[in-house]
Scaffold this active site. Sequence first.
Site, PDB file in Angstrom:
ATOM      1  N   GLU A   1       0.816  -1.218   0.000  1.00  0.00           N
ATOM      2  CA  GLU A   1       0.000   0.000   0.000  1.00  0.00           C
ATOM      3  C   GLU A   1       0.843   1.259   0.000  1.00  0.00           C
ATOM      4  O   GLU A   1       1.911   1.294   0.610  1.00  0.00           O
ATOM      5  CB  GLU A   1      -0.843   0.036   1.284  1.00  0.00           C
ATOM      6  CG  GLU A   1      -1.925  -0.987   1.313  1.00  0.00           C
ATOM      7  CD  GLU A   1      -2.597  -1.070   2.672  1.00  0.00           C
ATOM      8  OE1 GLU A   1      -2.658  -0.054   3.394  1.00  0.00           O
ATOM      9  OE2 GLU A   1      -3.060  -2.172   3.018  1.00  0.00           O
TER      10      GLU A   1
ATOM     11  N   CYS B   1      -2.516   1.817   8.047  1.00  0.00           N
ATOM     12  CA  CYS B   1      -1.552   0.831   7.625  1.00  0.00           C
ATOM     13  C   CYS B   1      -2.027  -0.616   7.496  1.00  0.00           C
ATOM     14  O   CYS B   1      -2.474  -1.220   8.450  1.00  0.00           O
ATOM     15  CB  CYS B   1      -0.617   0.887   8.751  1.00  0.00           C
ATOM     16  SG  CYS B   1       0.981   0.732   8.770  1.00  0.00           S
TER      17      CYS B   1
HETATM   18  N1  SAH Z   1       7.171  -0.250  11.514  1.00  0.00           N
HETATM   19  C1  SAH Z   1       7.272   1.174  11.601  1.00  0.00           C
HETATM   20  C2  SAH Z   1       6.502   1.950  10.529  1.00  0.00           C
HETATM   21  C3  SAH Z   1       5.143   1.509  10.117  1.00  0.00           C
HETATM   22  S1  SAH Z   1       3.703   1.817  11.074  1.00  0.00           S
HETATM   23  C4  SAH Z   1       6.863   1.632  12.977  1.00  0.00           C
HETATM   24  O1  SAH Z   1       6.443   0.821  13.787  1.00  0.00           O
HETATM   25  O2  SAH Z   1       7.008   2.807  13.264  1.00  0.00           O
HETATM   26  C5  SAH Z   1       3.325   3.509  11.074  1.00  0.00           C
HETATM   27  C6  SAH Z   1       2.685   3.961  12.380  1.00  0.00           C
HETATM   28  O3  SAH Z   1       1.299   3.574  12.516  1.00  0.00           O
HETATM   29  C7  SAH Z   1       3.395   3.386  13.606  1.00  0.00           C
HETATM   30  O4  SAH Z   1       3.549   4.399  14.559  1.00  0.00           O
HETATM   31  C8  SAH Z   1       2.392   2.335  14.075  1.00  0.00           C
HETATM   32  O5  SAH Z   1       2.604   1.982  15.387  1.00  0.00           O
HETATM   33  C9  SAH Z   1       1.077   3.026  13.814  1.00  0.00           C
HETATM   34  N2  SAH Z   1      -0.100   2.166  13.799  1.00  0.00           N
HETATM   35  C10 SAH Z   1      -0.221   0.892  13.397  1.00  0.00           C
HETATM   36  N3  SAH Z   1      -1.495   0.465  13.562  1.00  0.00           N
HETATM   37  C11 SAH Z   1      -2.192   1.486  14.068  1.00  0.00           C
HETATM   38  C12 SAH Z   1      -3.561   1.664  14.453  1.00  0.00           C
HETATM   39  N4  SAH Z   1      -4.454   0.686  14.358  1.00  0.00           N
HETATM   40  N5  SAH Z   1      -3.925   2.867  14.940  1.00  0.00           N
HETATM   41  C13 SAH Z   1      -3.024   3.883  15.045  1.00  0.00           C
HETATM   42  N6  SAH Z   1      -1.737   3.773  14.701  1.00  0.00           N
HETATM   43  C14 SAH Z   1      -1.318   2.594  14.220  1.00  0.00           C
END
Ligand code: SAH
Length: 349
Positions: free
Chosen positions: A96, A337
């Site tokens: 994505e 994401c």
């Molecule tokens: N792996 C990396 C980058 C990808 S995720 C990381 O962990 O930073 C991008 C952001 O979205 C991260 O801060 C992650 O924790 C957050 N994220 C994932 N699922 C989420 C959700 N359901 N609600 C809010 N933030 C979320």
Amino acid sequence: MTEINEKTDIKSLLPTELAAYLKSLGEPSYRSRQIFSWLQKGCGSFDEMSNIPAALRAKLAESCHLYAPKVIRKQVSQIDGTIKYLWELHDGNAVETVVMRYHHGNTVCISTQVGCRQGCAFCASTIGGLVRNLKAGEILDEVLFSEKDSGLPISNIVLMGIGEPLDNFDEVMRFLELINCPEGRNIGMRHISLSTCGITERMDELAERDMQITLSVSLHAPDDETRSKIMPANRGRGVDELFKKCAAYYDKTGRRISFEYAMIDGVTDSVEQAELLSRRVKTLSAHVNLIPLNHVDERHFEPSTPANQKRFIEILEKNGINVTVRRRLGSDVDASCGQLRRKTMEGKK
Ligand code: SAH
């Protein structure tokens, strides 16, 4: 040299590598500049390269891998114009990319892996585990093809899509070099943010590169008990170690870190956690970006109530912390994401 299916992965080559490759084929150096410029426009076939002789195009097609990602799904938000792409890669996998329209310019949120092995309990990207790493050229194509398809010039990039960038370190570093090339798309490091769940072993290596990118750390909880429960990456590393690495990163690069913090009802939004978070980030003059949790069907967490969110923000502000709340863009297009890939690919099975 970087390869896909035993062919040279031409999109992942840096200008000097491409020049050396073409030299080995007996070609003059200006050809390499012409080809690099095509590749940095988003190109899916050597036949598009109209200023390259047919014989050379045929030779390259034989020895190089060149593929354009195909749009499997494209969703445009009726609310704010956010565009979400699901791309099909050369091997049938999908990732994505999201294009967000901000006042300060268009920002693209890109994936770095197909799936993720980090297992964060609230995240949709990690549910099926890690399938494979993306190549630098594939990461680059997310930017180039989103720009080409949408017609929106991209000025900022966030590595916050599917995957853990520091788990695909070499390809991600190569991508940063490629997108930053003056001969190509030339997006400045200050316009790029990289987000990590805190792979501490890799953070020193990142600091050593002394880049001007913004490092975002997905913290989500300031105490080990909670963080290890919702983020397996914390187990065996710990919040103290993470903050040590963040301090070293700030010392080395002089770049302030941004902490991502998801407010999850009854899990990460207590008064004690707001106070502990304030104490921890204060010494780093860091920025805290609060994220109201996005609902994910397979997950059982709920966003904090408006009253608890307000209380949390007030405590951080009282403690002098620089805090913002992330605006929710594309809420009508599954823009958090991993959700689109998951829904679409599950439907295909
Ligand atoms: N792996 C990396 C980058 C990808 S995720 C990381 O962990 O930073 C991008 C952001 O979205 C991260 O801060 C992650 O924790 C957050 N994220 C994932 N699922 C989420 C959700 N359901 N609600 C809010 N933030 C979320």
